[in-house]
Design a protein around this motif. Structure first.
Motif, PDB file in Angstrom:
ATOM      1  N   LYS A 166       3.345   2.028  -1.547  1.00 11.75           N
ATOM      2  CA  LYS A 166       3.821   2.408  -2.877  1.00 11.75           C
ATOM      3  C   LYS A 166       2.859   3.382  -3.556  1.00 11.75           C
ATOM      4  O   LYS A 166       3.191   3.942  -4.608  1.00 11.75           O
ATOM      5  CB  LYS A 166       3.997   1.158  -3.744  1.00 11.75           C
ATOM      6  N   SER A 167       1.698   3.572  -2.955  1.00  9.94           N
ATOM      7  CA  SER A 167       0.719   4.509  -3.504  1.00  9.94           C
ATOM      8  C   SER A 167       1.280   5.922  -3.541  1.00  9.94           C
ATOM      9  O   SER A 167       1.962   6.369  -2.613  1.00  9.94           O
ATOM     10  CB  SER A 167      -0.551   4.486  -2.643  1.00  9.94           C
ATOM     11  N   LYS A 168       0.960   6.650  -4.604  1.00  6.95           N
ATOM     12  CA  LYS A 168       1.377   8.043  -4.749  1.00  6.95           C
ATOM     13  C   LYS A 168       0.331   9.011  -4.198  1.00  6.95           C
ATOM     14  O   LYS A 168       0.615  10.202  -4.016  1.00  6.95           O
ATOM     15  CB  LYS A 168       1.634   8.346  -6.229  1.00  6.95           C
ATOM     16  N   ASN A 169      -0.865   8.498  -3.936  1.00  2.01           N
ATOM     17  CA  ASN A 169      -1.973   9.367  -3.543  1.00  2.01           C
ATOM     18  C   ASN A 169      -2.331   9.298  -2.062  1.00  2.01           C
ATOM     19  O   ASN A 169      -3.095  10.133  -1.580  1.00  2.01           O
ATOM     20  CB  ASN A 169      -3.228   9.022  -4.356  1.00  2.01           C
ATOM     21  N   ILE A 170      -1.808   8.309  -1.357  1.00  4.24           N
ATOM     22  CA  ILE A 170      -2.159   8.128   0.050  1.00  4.24           C
ATOM     23  C   ILE A 170      -1.168   8.876   0.933  1.00  4.24           C
ATOM     24  O   ILE A 170       0.056   8.710   0.797  1.00  4.24           O
ATOM     25  CB  ILE A 170      -2.201   6.629   0.417  1.00  4.24           C
ATOM     26  N   VAL A 198       0.827  -1.211   0.000  1.00  2.28           N
ATOM     27  CA  VAL A 198       0.000   0.000   0.000  1.00  2.28           C
ATOM     28  C   VAL A 198       0.861   1.262   0.000  1.00  2.28           C
ATOM     29  O   VAL A 198       0.504   2.272  -0.626  1.00  2.28           O
ATOM     30  CB  VAL A 198      -0.967  -0.007   1.203  1.00  2.28           C
ATOM     31  N   ILE A 208      -5.107   1.122  -6.540  1.00  2.00           N
ATOM     32  CA  ILE A 208      -5.622   1.972  -5.463  1.00  2.00           C
ATOM     33  C   ILE A 208      -5.578   3.437  -5.893  1.00  2.00           C
ATOM     34  O   ILE A 208      -6.546   4.190  -5.706  1.00  2.00           O
ATOM     35  CB  ILE A 208      -4.814   1.764  -4.173  1.00  2.00           C
ATOM     36  N   ASP A 209      -4.471   3.847  -6.489  1.00  2.00           N
ATOM     37  CA  ASP A 209      -4.346   5.228  -6.953  1.00  2.00           C
ATOM     38  C   ASP A 209      -5.359   5.533  -8.048  1.00  2.00           C
ATOM     39  O   ASP A 209      -5.910   6.643  -8.110  1.00  2.00           O
ATOM     40  CB  ASP A 209      -2.927   5.488  -7.461  1.00  2.00           C
ATOM     41  N   THR A 237     -11.097  -1.985  -4.371  1.00  2.00           N
ATOM     42  CA  THR A 237     -10.847  -0.918  -3.412  1.00  2.00           C
ATOM     43  C   THR A 237     -12.117  -0.111  -3.181  1.00  2.00           C
ATOM     44  O   THR A 237     -12.865   0.160  -4.122  1.00  2.00           O
ATOM     45  CB  THR A 237      -9.749   0.037  -3.944  1.00  2.00           C
ATOM     46  N   ALA A 265      -0.961  -1.001  -5.479  1.00  2.00           N
ATOM     47  CA  ALA A 265      -0.997   0.446  -5.235  1.00  2.00           C
ATOM     48  C   ALA A 265      -1.409   1.226  -6.478  1.00  2.00           C
ATOM     49  O   ALA A 265      -2.062   2.274  -6.381  1.00  2.00           O
ATOM     50  CB  ALA A 265       0.363   0.933  -4.741  1.00  2.00           C
ATOM     51  N   GLU A 266      -1.042   0.729  -7.641  1.00  2.00           N
ATOM     52  CA  GLU A 266      -1.424   1.417  -8.884  1.00  2.00           C
ATOM     53  C   GLU A 266      -2.941   1.428  -9.049  1.00  2.00           C
ATOM     54  O   GLU A 266      -3.522   2.433  -9.453  1.00  2.00           O
ATOM     55  CB  GLU A 266      -0.772   0.730 -10.083  1.00  2.00           C
TER      56      GLU A 266
END
Length: 246
Positions: free
Chosen positions: A39-43, A37, A109-110, A136, A106-107
């Protein structure tokens, strides 16, 4: 806007107790989830939300040892647990994840977060084409607060988002279908039983510590279908909703 991910986890799983700390590829499953998780760029922040029961002390210890933030609340009133956790974190947007799903991407999720923001909805489910265990849920703090204040329904207190998507007249809900993805909803990647855990373990073993995501797992279904046959007969438990005041 502050976006947080809350990973709902507990040790007292009915079908596979203690699964969240079972070792998979040398690390507790909850740590594997967290590492994927983050690795997400938005969290902006990731929090494991567990219970204040003694059974979950070991889970909290493992999280602490691995630098993972933990919130502890009610075991059965998971809605309240989420609400207080999100309120304390000053969250505007919440991504709901669970300790059952150690193969989240993560991709994806974003992508869900971006759709949620673009569509300006209260609740987003992304998406039906994904294997069970990779989808998600994203929702606003305002929607979570409304649920906390309005429902006394036992199932809704246990299943955080149930009140949202069962009451479309009160919430702007979107169950997003992604035409860019092939339908692999028949593939079971959640961990609810020992068979499920064995599937996840073999997937991790296949990639031998390499970074891997959704596309890699889908490719593996064709290359090694025998892995995914291990849990193909497992039936998912369904949540029954009888209305707000039952």
């Amino acid at each position: 806007m502050k976006v947080i991910a809350i990973i709902q986890a507990r040790m007292s799983s009915q079908r596979l107790p203690g699964k969240v700390i079972k070792l998979i590829n040398g690390q507790p499953m909850i740590v594997q989830i967290y590492n994927r998780v983050k690795k997400s760029k938005n969290i902006d922040e990731i929090i494991v939300a567990t219970s204040n029961e003694a059974d979950d002390d070991e889970l909290c210890k493992i999280c602490s040892e691995n630098g993972i933030n933990v919130f502890r609340g009610s075991l059965e009133d998971v809605l309240c647990r989420f609400y207080i956790c999100a309120e304390n974190a000053n969250a505007d947007c919440i991504v709901r994840l669970t300790g059952d799903n150690c193969l989240v991407d993560a991709e994806l999720i974003d992508r869900a977060i971006n759709i949620f923001i673009r569509e300006k909805v209260d609740y987003l489910s992304y998406c039906r084409e994904l294997p069970l265990g990779m989808s998600t849920e994203v929702f606003s703090f305002a929607a979570l607060k409304k649920c906390q204040e309005e429902t006394n329904n036992k199932e809704c207190r246990e299943h955080v988002t149930l009140y949202m998507y069962k009451n479309n007249e009160e919430f702007n809900c979107l169950k997003f279908s992604d035409g860019n993805l092939d339908d692999f909803s028949n593939v079971r990647l959640t961990v609810d039983t020992l068979e499920d855990f064995n599937v996840a373990e073999k997937i991790y073993e296949n990639f031998q510590g390499q970074d891997f995501g959704y596309k890699d797992i889908i490719s593996l279904t064709a290359k090694k279908p025998e892995i995914f046959s291990i849990n193909s007969s497992i039936k998912q438990k369904n949540t029954e909703y009888k209305g707000n005041n039952v």
